[in-house]
Write an enzyme that holds these catalytic residues in place. Structure first.
Site, mmCIF file in Angstrom:
data_model
loop_
_atom_site.group_PDB
_atom_site.id
_atom_site.type_symbol
_atom_site.label_atom_id
_atom_site.label_comp_id
_atom_site.label_asym_id
_atom_site.label_seq_id
_atom_site.Cartn_x
_atom_site.Cartn_y
_atom_site.Cartn_z
ATOM 1 N N ASP A 1 0.774 -1.238 0.000
ATOM 2 C CA ASP A 1 0.000 0.000 0.000
ATOM 3 C C ASP A 1 0.809 1.294 0.000
ATOM 4 O OD1 ASP A 1 -2.557 -1.075 -0.219
ATOM 5 O OD2 ASP A 1 -2.718 -1.430 1.928
ATOM 6 N N GLY B 1 0.340 4.886 -1.653
ATOM 7 C CA GLY B 1 0.811 6.036 -0.864
ATOM 8 C C GLY B 1 -0.052 6.231 0.357
ATOM 9 N N GLY C 1 0.284 8.728 2.535
ATOM 10 C CA GLY C 1 -0.010 10.152 2.725
ATOM 11 C C GLY C 1 -1.061 10.657 1.749
ATOM 12 N N TYR D 1 -9.722 -0.237 3.106
ATOM 13 C CA TYR D 1 -9.084 -0.333 4.417
ATOM 14 C C TYR D 1 -8.599 1.012 4.925
ATOM 15 C CZ TYR D 1 -8.689 -4.975 6.352
ATOM 16 O OH TYR D 1 -8.957 -6.149 6.995
ATOM 17 N N MET E 1 17.561 4.254 14.501
ATOM 18 C CA MET E 1 17.834 4.587 15.896
ATOM 19 C C MET E 1 19.220 5.223 15.988
ATOM 20 S SD MET E 1 15.033 3.432 17.113
ATOM 21 C CE MET E 1 15.246 3.573 18.886
#
Ligand code: NAG
Length: 729
Positions: free
Chosen positions: A368, A373, A375, A456, A526
Site C-alpha cells: 500500500d 501512498g 499520505g 481499508y 535509531m
C-alpha cells in the site's frame, strides 16, 4: 445520454475529485480556530475552581498560510512555493521540452545525515533539493533538483522492474477504460447492474510473470453501489478487467463470476445519517471529551518541531510514508542534556496478501505505501472523533500529476492523550504501618494519521511517554474486501470438503470475508546518543542446576549476543527461545557502566507463512523476518523498493540484507514488522471495528533511573469540571 455521464467513478477517482475540486488552495483553517475558541466549558456551565484559575487562556497556534510558508528546518517538507518551483524547473528542462512527464512524486531530497546533525537553529538552511519521480514514454525518471540554482542535478532512468505508484490520472484512465468496451458493458448488464450504479477500483496487479512485464497494467474490479454507500459489500464477483494505463486500452477481461449474485445492499450503509431503525440504535453516551482548562502542554514550533514534556521531534507529512518522525530527542533532566533516540522513523511499506488462489483474487497482494501512498490517501481527520479536542491539525503539501501543489488538509493531528490509565502507582498496605497512596496519570503525546487505502483504513499513531517510551501503533479499520458467493447460509455447505474450499468466512448473505494478512514494516533509524550503535540480542536461556547445587532444577539466564553483520540480525520470533532486542551505544555508558540503549518490544507478531518463492512473498521479502538491521544507507528507505508497482522484488530489504554488511558499532537502521492475520467474522460486517497492535521502543539503561519519578500527579484544584446546562439535567 453518454455512458460517462452515468458514471460514478471509483473511490480513488472520487478522491481525485475531492482533491482537485478544492484545487490547491490552502485549506481554510478558520473552522479549526473557531471550534477551539468556543470551548464547551463556557461561563454558563463551568464550575469555577476555588483557586480562581483563569480558564480558556490557551491560544491556538496561528494557522499556517501555505502561500507564504518557508522552510525553517533542513528536514521540513517542500513548501507550496517550492513545489511550484519544481514544476517551473521541470517545464524548462531540456529533456522534457517536447512533452512534460506525468509527475508521480515530489518530495524533499533530505540533506546528508551529517549535515542535518551538525545544523543548529539559526544556521542557514542547507541546500534545498527536491526528489522527483516522473513517468514519460514508458520510463521512470528519477530526478534530483537544486531549488536554489534551478537546475536538475541528477537524472536517472530506472532500470528496475517496478513502476512508480499510480497517479490519480492513471487511476482515472484505468477506471474509465472498461466503459468504452462493449464486452464489459454487456457483462455488467448481464449481471443486473446499471451503469449508473457502477463503482470501479484500480487494483495493483502484483507481479506474476513475463506476460505482465514491460507495460503498466491495472486490474479493475467493480461493485454495485445501488442502495448503499458501502459498495465494497456488493462486489460484481469474478470480473476483472486488465487495463494498460498507457495505451488506455482494455487488454483482457476475465469473467468467471457468471451466476454469482451481487450481495444485497440491506443494512450495509455505514453513514450515521443512513441508520434509520431508531429502535436498534444504542442509547447515546453522555458527551465525553478530555478537559484541558489551560490548553495542551505541547507546542509546535515553526510548523514542524513538536515539543512536549521531555520530548522534542520533527514531524512531517509525506505522500508515501504518511508520517515521518525525525530527530526524536529526549531531555534528560538529570544530566540537563537533550539526548538523541531516533534519527528517523516511518512506516516504510505494507504488504496485504489475500488468501484465495482464484482468478479474481490471487493477485490481491498489495503493497500500500509504494503502490498507493499512505499520505496521499490520508483524508482530513474528523475533529472530536478521529482526534480529541485541542488536537493540532497539520496539512500535507503534495504534488498532483501535472506537478502543481495541492493541500492535503488536516491529514495529521497531534494531541495529548489521557485515557484514564495509570503511568505508575503504589500504595502501602497497613502491614507496613505506612499510609502511602501514590499514583501518576498516564498522559502521552500522540501524532496520528489515518490513511484510507481503498476499503481499508490504517490509523498510525506515534505515541511518546514521559518515561522515555515510544509506542508505534497501527489500527486497522474501514471495510472488508468481500467475495461474492451463491451461499446464503452455512447450511448450504454440504460437507467439510466444501467448507474447506471456502477462502474465508460467510459474513453476510452472498458475501465471504476472505482471509488475509497485514504487515506494516517500519524503518527505525535509531541513533542512541549518537549514530554509531550496535544491535544486541539478549537471549533468555534455560540453565539446569547441577545435582545438589540447589533445590531448583532449572532457571533462566541472560546471554548477550552482539550482531556483527546483517544476517546475524535477521530475527524470527520464537515463543520458546525468548529474547530482547536492544540497540545500544557501547561508547555511552551509564553511571553503573551499562551501555545506553533502547529495546524494541515486539507486538503484532503475526508472520507471513507464504512460500518464499511465491511471487508476492519474494516482492515482500521484507516480511521474511520480524526484525532486520541494516547499515544506514540513504538509498535504502523503502523496504519494498523505490518503485513497487509490478516490481519483482529485486530492490527490497530482503535483498539488501543478504549483502551481510558489518553492523556492529555502526550507524544502523532497525526494521520492525507489525503483522496481523485476519480471519473475518460477522462482526466485521458491514464495517470493521478497529483492530490495533503496537510495538514499543523502550529505554534500557538509557536513564540513570525512572524519569517518571519527576512527573507530578493530577490535583483536583487544577481541574475545574464542567456540568451540562439545565436542558440535560
Ligand atoms: C546503498 O544502497 C544502494 C541501494 O540498495 C546500493 O546500490 C549501494 O551499494 C548501497 N551502498 C552501500 C555502501 O551499501
Amino acid at each position: 445520454m453518454e455512458i460517462t455521464s452515468f458514471l460514478r467513478f471509483s473511490f480513488l477517482l472520487l478522491l481525485v475529485v475531492l482533491l482537485f475540486g478544492r484545487s490547491w488552495l490552502p485549506s481554510n483553517k478558520g473552522d479549526l480556530d473557531c471550534s477551539l475558541n468556543k470551548p464547551w466549558c463556557t461561563s454558563k456551565n463551568r464550575i469555577q475552581a476555588k483557586s480562581g484559575l483563569v480558564l480558556d487562556t490557551f491560544i491556538d497556534p496561528k494557522p499556517i498560510d501555505h502561500f507564504t510558508e518557508i522552510p525553517h528546518h533542513p528536514l521540513d517538507p517542500l513548501t507550496l512555493q517550492e513545489i511550484n518551483k519544481v514544476k517551473t524547473i521541470l517545464s524548462s528542462y531540456e529533456r522534457f521540452i517536447s512533452s512534460f512527464p506525468a509527475i508521480h512524486s515530489v518530495s524533499l531530497d533530505e540533506p546528508e545525515k551529517s549535515i542535518v546533525l551538525s545544523w543548529k537553529k539559526g544556521d542557514p538552511l542547507p541546500q534545498r533539493k527536491a526528489f522527483v519521480i516522473a513517468f514519460l514514454n514508458g520510463q521512470s525518471n528519477l530526478l534530483t533538483l537544486d531549488l536554489e540554482s534551478g537546475q536538475v542535478i541528477n537524472h536517472d532512468i530506472s532500470q528496475g522492474s517496478g513502476y512508480p505508484a499510480l497517479s490519480f490520472d492513471d487511476m482515472a484512465v484505468a477506471t474509465k477504460a472498461p466503459l468504452t468496451n462493449p464486452e464489459f458493458i454487456e457483462i455488467i448488464s448481464g449481471r443486473g447492474v446499471k451503469l449508473s450504479d457502477l463503482t470501479c477500483a484500480p487494483l495493483a496487479i502484483g507481479w506474476y510473470g513475463v506476460s505482465e512485464e514491460g507495460r503498466r497494467l491495472v486490474k479493475v474490479s467493480c461493485f454495485s453501489g445501488e442502495g448503499t454507500a458501502n459498495f465494497y459489500m456488493r462486489p460484481i464477483e469474478g470480473l476483472v478487467v486488465i487495463v494498460d494505463v498507457d495505451t488506455r486500452k482494455v487488454v483482457r477481461i476475465s469473467h468467471t463470476g457468471r451466476g454469482i449474485p451481487i450481495p444485497p445492499a440491506t443494512d450495509t450503509d455505514y453513514r450515521y445519517s443512513a441508520q434509520n431503525k431508531p429502535e436498534e440504535m444504542m442509547k447515546p453516551l453522555n458527551p465525553i471529551s478530555i478537559e484541558q482548562p489551560k490548553g495542551p502542554s505541547f507546542s509546535i514550533e515553526e510548523g514542524h518541531m513538536v515539543k512536549w514534556a521531555n520530548w522534542e521531534f520533527h514531524l512531517k507529512p509525506d505522500p508515501r510514508a504518511g508520517v515521518i518522525i525525525s530527530r526524536a530527542m529526549v531531555h534528560d533532566s538529570e544530566t540537563g542534556q537533550t539526548r538523541s533516540v531516533m534519527y528517523k522513523g516511518f512506516s516504510s511499506e505494507l504488504f496485504v496478501p489475500y488468501m484465495d488462489p482464484a482468478d479474481a483474487w490471487y493477485f490481491k497482494t498489495y503493497m500500500d505505501a509504494g503502490e498507493y501512498g499512505m499520505g496521499v490517501t490520508a483524508m482530513p481527520l474528523v475533529p472530536l472523533n478521529d482526534c480529541p479536542r485541542h488536537a493540532y491539525y497539520m496539512d500535507g503539501i503534495f504534488a498532483a500529476t501535472d506537478g502543481k501543489p495541492y493541500v492535503q488538509s488536516d491529514m495529521m493531528c497531534v494531541f495529548e492523550r489521557y485515557a484514564g490509565d495509570i503511568g505508575w502507582r503504589h500504595s502501602e498496605t497497613p502491614i507496613s504501618g505506612m499510609e502511602i497512596r501514590e499514583a501518576r496519570p498516564k498522559v502521552t503525546l500522540v501524532a496520528r494519521m489515518a490513511a484510507s487505502v481503498g476499503n481499508y483504513d490504517y490509523i498510525i499513531d506515534w505515541e511518546f511517554q514521559t518515561d522515555g517510551l515510544i509506542r508505534v501503533k497501527v489500527g486497522l479499520s474501514g471495510m472488508l474486501m468481500v467475495k461474492g458467493t451463491p451461499l446464503q447460509n452455512m447450511n448450504q455447505v454440504g460437507n467439510k470438503a466444501e467448507r474447506d474450499a471456502m477462502s474465508g468466512i460467510l459474513v453476510s448473505e452472498n458475501a465471504i470475508g476472505v482471509v488475509h494478512d497485514h504487515f506494516v514494516t517500519f524503518h527505525l533509524d535509531m541513533d542512541i546518543d549518537g549514530a554509531d550503535n550496535s544491535f544486541v540480542k539478549v537471549n533468555l536461556e534455560k540453565k539446569e542446576t547441577l545435582p545438589g547445587e540447589s533445590p531448583r532444577k532449572s532457571y533462566l539466564k541472560v546471554k548477550r549476543e552482539v550482531a556483527q553483520t546483517e544476517k546475524e540480525a535477521q530475527v524470527k520470533f520464537k515463543l520458546y527461545e525468548p529474547a530482547e532486542f536492544h540497540v545500544v551505544n557501547h561508547g555511552k555508558k551509564s553511571r553503573l557502566g551499562n551501555p545506553a540503549g533502547y529495546k524494541v518490544v515486539p507486538g503484532g507478531t503475526a508472520a507471513s507463512l507464504l512460500d518464499h518463492h511465491d511471487p508476492p512473498q519474494s516482492r515482500a521479502s521484507f516480511t521474511n523476518n520480524q526484525i532486520w538491521v541494516t547499515p544506514y544507507n540513504k538509498s535504502e528507505q523503502w523496504a519494498g523498493g523505490l518503485l513497487v508497482w509490478q516490481s519483482k522484488g529485486e530492490d527490497t530489504l530482503g535483498v539488501w540484507s543478504e549483502r551481510d554488511r558489518p553492523i556492529d558499532d555502526k550507524d544502523i537502521v532497525l526494521w520492525y514488522t507489525l503483522g496481523f492475520h485476519h480471519i473475518p467474522c460477522q462482526e466485521d460486517f458491514p464495517i470493521m471495528p478497529t483492530v490495533s497492535s503496537s510495538f514499543e521502543l523502550k529505554p534500557v539503561n538509557f536513564f540513570e533511573k525512572n524519569p517518571i519519578l519527576r512527573a507530578s500527579p493530577n490535583v483536583e484544584k487544577d481541574l475545574p469540571f464542567c456540568r451540562a446546562t439545565a436542558t440535560s439535567a
